[in-house]
Design a protein around this motif. Structure first.
Motif, PDB file in Angstrom:
ATOM      1  N   MET A   1       3.956   6.925   3.252  1.00 51.59           N
ATOM      2  CA  MET A   1       5.049   7.050   4.203  1.00 51.59           C
ATOM      3  C   MET A   1       5.994   8.154   3.738  1.00 51.59           C
ATOM      4  O   MET A   1       6.107   8.426   2.536  1.00 51.59           O
ATOM      5  CB  MET A   1       5.809   5.728   4.355  1.00 51.59           C
TER       6      MET A   1
ATOM      7  N   VAL B   1       5.110  -3.078   8.268  1.00 52.32           N
ATOM      8  CA  VAL B   1       6.093  -2.266   7.553  1.00 52.32           C
ATOM      9  C   VAL B   1       7.410  -3.025   7.552  1.00 52.32           C
ATOM     10  O   VAL B   1       7.916  -3.420   8.608  1.00 52.32           O
ATOM     11  CB  VAL B   1       6.271  -0.880   8.204  1.00 52.32           C
TER      12      VAL B   1
ATOM     13  N   SER C   1       0.794  -1.224   0.000  1.00 49.14           N
ATOM     14  CA  SER C   1       0.000   0.000   0.000  1.00 49.14           C
ATOM     15  C   SER C   1       0.826   1.273   0.000  1.00 49.14           C
ATOM     16  O   SER C   1       0.307   2.344  -0.312  1.00 49.14           O
ATOM     17  CB  SER C   1      -0.940   0.017   1.225  1.00 49.14           C
TER      18      SER C   1
ATOM     19  N   ILE D   1      -2.123   1.499   5.568  1.00 47.46           N
ATOM     20  CA  ILE D   1      -1.159   2.598   5.551  1.00 47.46           C
ATOM     21  C   ILE D   1      -1.109   3.084   4.109  1.00 47.46           C
ATOM     22  O   ILE D   1      -0.756   2.326   3.201  1.00 47.46           O
ATOM     23  CB  ILE D   1       0.226   2.140   6.030  1.00 47.46           C
TER      24      ILE D   1
ATOM     25  N   SER E   1      -2.322   6.390   8.103  1.00 47.83           N
ATOM     26  CA  SER E   1      -3.281   5.339   7.792  1.00 47.83           C
ATOM     27  C   SER E   1      -4.678   5.877   8.026  1.00 47.83           C
ATOM     28  O   SER E   1      -4.872   6.838   8.780  1.00 47.83           O
ATOM     29  CB  SER E   1      -3.046   4.100   8.673  1.00 47.83           C
TER      30      SER E   1
ATOM     31  N   GLU F   1       5.170  -5.005  12.987  1.00 47.55           N
ATOM     32  CA  GLU F   1       3.744  -5.284  12.852  1.00 47.55           C
ATOM     33  C   GLU F   1       2.935  -4.240  13.608  1.00 47.55           C
ATOM     34  O   GLU F   1       3.231  -3.931  14.764  1.00 47.55           O
ATOM     35  CB  GLU F   1       3.407  -6.675  13.387  1.00 47.55           C
TER      36      GLU F   1
ATOM     37  N   LYS G   1      -0.475  -4.872   3.796  1.00 44.73           N
ATOM     38  CA  LYS G   1      -1.647  -5.233   4.596  1.00 44.73           C
ATOM     39  C   LYS G   1      -1.795  -6.744   4.585  1.00 44.73           C
ATOM     40  O   LYS G   1      -1.830  -7.376   3.527  1.00 44.73           O
ATOM     41  CB  LYS G   1      -2.911  -4.582   4.014  1.00 44.73           C
TER      42      LYS G   1
ATOM     43  N   LEU H   1      -1.323  -4.511   9.945  1.00 44.43           N
ATOM     44  CA  LEU H   1      -0.508  -3.728   9.017  1.00 44.43           C
ATOM     45  C   LEU H   1       0.953  -4.041   9.325  1.00 44.43           C
ATOM     46  O   LEU H   1       1.349  -4.147  10.486  1.00 44.43           O
ATOM     47  CB  LEU H   1      -0.769  -2.235   9.195  1.00 44.43           C
TER      48      LEU H   1
ATOM     49  N   ALA I   1       4.252   7.667   8.878  1.00 42.84           N
ATOM     50  CA  ALA I   1       3.236   6.997   8.069  1.00 42.84           C
ATOM     51  C   ALA I   1       1.863   7.532   8.420  1.00 42.84           C
ATOM     52  O   ALA I   1       1.627   7.967   9.551  1.00 42.84           O
ATOM     53  CB  ALA I   1       3.281   5.488   8.295  1.00 42.84           C
TER      54      ALA I   1
ATOM     55  N   LEU J   1       7.318   5.848  13.005  1.00 41.20           N
ATOM     56  CA  LEU J   1       7.818   4.480  13.012  1.00 41.20           C
ATOM     57  C   LEU J   1       9.264   4.384  13.490  1.00 41.20           C
ATOM     58  O   LEU J   1       9.819   3.283  13.528  1.00 41.20           O
ATOM     59  CB  LEU J   1       7.689   3.866  11.615  1.00 41.20           C
TER      60      LEU J   1
ATOM     61  N   ALA K   1       5.116  -0.798   3.138  1.00 38.89           N
ATOM     62  CA  ALA K   1       3.944  -1.066   3.972  1.00 38.89           C
ATOM     63  C   ALA K   1       3.048  -2.063   3.249  1.00 38.89           C
ATOM     64  O   ALA K   1       2.733  -1.879   2.074  1.00 38.89           O
ATOM     65  CB  ALA K   1       3.177   0.216   4.256  1.00 38.89           C
TER      66      ALA K   1
END
Length: 239
Positions: free
Chosen positions: A102, A68, A47, A99, A113, A82, A61, A66, A111, A142, A59
């Motif tokens: 980024m 990364v 995503s 997400i 979402s 996670e 799904k 979610l 990020a 993050l 990122a």
């Protein structure tokens, strides 16, 4: 000077394109990158991506979370974080969170979402809720891009006021101490028998790096999606 960009392609691979100087028309796959590309599991949906000298950040799904992933510049996996979603879906009120974008600023990975509730997916034949569809969003830190990603990302901001339609979708500008984000949101409510159009909440949001919402400007611009009500039984459709 060699310039590189990363590209996610339909066969579930991330490839790297390279070209010299301004000769973008001559861009070609970097055959030496990750043996021809990073293979993404078929159960994942990519995503968002971001990259700098520290590596490539992807990122994805999964079913209920979610994720990364950080890759070294040679395409090998360096670390995975996670991010658990915080709601469940039902057949009458589908819940989806991704997400969507980024951004690396001052050496940190940020990020955004957003989570939709009650908004259906016409392409995948998932009906929406007949009476209401709402959205809420998050801004996440993050951690430093140079190190391992945080196992517990810092939630800098969460927008949950339903009628505000907070849905941060794209980083559209960065300033020395601010993040400027396009908000592709909505608030849909069927207040009487029949079709009630959804109200779009297309805005530009400006945040400090600590997550304070500094400015919120509504815009008449059309972003990637528009909420529609398809009538009884089909309900609100967003995807």
């Amino acid at each position: 000077m060699v310039i590189s960009i990363y590209n996610y392609v339909d066969n579930n691979k991330i490839k790297r394109l390279e070209w010299e100087g301004d000769a973008f028309a001559s861009a070609a796959d970097d055959a030496g990158f990750a043996g021809g590309g990073i293979q993404i599991s078929g159960s994942y949906t990519v995503s968002a991506m971001a990259a700098n000298k520290d590596g490539l950040f992807v990122a994805v799904k999964d079913t209920d979370k979610l994720i990364v992933k950080k890759y070294h510049r040679d395409g090998t996996l360096a670390y995975m974080s996670e991010i658990n979603t915080y709601s469940n879906s039902s057949s009458l009120s589908p819940v989806v969170e991704f997400i969507h974008s980024m951004q690396i600023l001052n050496g940190r990975l940020y990020a955004v979402s957003y989570k939709t509730e009650g908004a259906g997916d016409e392409g995948n034949h998932i009906d929406g809720n007949d009476s209401q569809a709402v959205v809420s969003g998050r801004l996440l830190d993050l951690g430093p891009a140079s190190g391992n990603l945080s196992n517990e990302p810092t939630e800098l901001w969460r927008g949950t006021e339903k009628e505000k339609g907070y849905a941060p979708y794209r980083f559209i500008a960065v300033k020395p101490k601010e993040l400027v984000i396009a908000n592709d949101g909505f608030y849909g409510e069927d207040t009487y028998q029949g079709i009630q159009p959804g109200n779009q909440r297309n805005k530009v949001l400006t945040f400090s790096l600590s997550g304070t919402l500094l400015n919120e400007i509504s815009t008449n611009a059309t972003f990637s999606r528009e909420l529609e009500h398809k009538g009884p039984g089909c309900g609100f459709i967003w995807y």
